[in-house]
Design a protein around this motif. Structure first.
Motif, mmCIF file in Angstrom:
data_model
loop_
_atom_site.group_PDB
_atom_site.id
_atom_site.type_symbol
_atom_site.label_atom_id
_atom_site.label_comp_id
_atom_site.label_asym_id
_atom_site.label_seq_id
_atom_site.Cartn_x
_atom_site.Cartn_y
_atom_site.Cartn_z
ATOM 1 N N LYS A 224 1.717 8.724 -6.821
ATOM 2 C CA LYS A 224 2.212 10.105 -6.742
ATOM 3 C C LYS A 224 3.217 10.376 -7.862
ATOM 4 C CE LYS A 224 3.069 13.085 -3.016
ATOM 5 N NZ LYS A 224 3.553 13.285 -1.667
ATOM 6 N N ASP B 143 0.824 -1.216 0.000
ATOM 7 C CA ASP B 143 0.000 0.000 0.000
ATOM 8 C C ASP B 143 0.856 1.262 0.000
ATOM 9 O OD1 ASP B 143 -2.382 -1.400 -0.069
ATOM 10 O OD2 ASP B 143 -2.628 -1.382 2.107
ATOM 11 N N GLU B 144 1.919 1.271 0.787
ATOM 12 C CA GLU B 144 2.825 2.426 0.813
ATOM 13 C C GLU B 144 3.462 2.629 -0.562
ATOM 14 O OE1 GLU B 144 5.420 3.010 4.474
ATOM 15 O OE2 GLU B 144 4.791 0.910 4.670
ATOM 16 N N LYS C 41 1.057 4.078 -3.092
ATOM 17 C CA LYS C 41 0.888 5.524 -2.925
ATOM 18 C C LYS C 41 2.047 6.281 -3.586
ATOM 19 C CE LYS C 41 -1.807 5.350 1.310
ATOM 20 N NZ LYS C 41 -1.839 5.620 2.745
#
Length: 66
Positions: free
Chosen positions: A31, A23-24, A27
């Motif tokens: 981005k 999940d990190e 992200k």
């Protein structure tokens, strides 16, 4: 390439290395894609756009190994 972009690129590489979950990394990848798209629309130099693409690919690869 401006020093601002180099600093962001360096920070993104560190964030990818420190990420502990998919999940990190997703992200970070999302981005990087948003930044890449924005840079392209702004008419930035191809080398700058490729740096954003590189961050995106690094996050994708690291996500596959988590």
């Amino acid at each position: 390439m401006s020093e601002q972009y180099l600093a962001l690129w360096s920070q993104a590489k560190i964030a990818i290395e420190k990420a502990h979950s998919v999940d990190e990394l997703k992200k970070i990848r999302d981005k990087a894609e948003a930044i890449r798209y924005t840079l392209k629309l702004a008419g930035e130099a191809p080398a700058t756009i490729r740096k954003a693409e590189e961050i995106k690919v690094r996050a994708e690869r690291r996500g596959g190994s988590c």
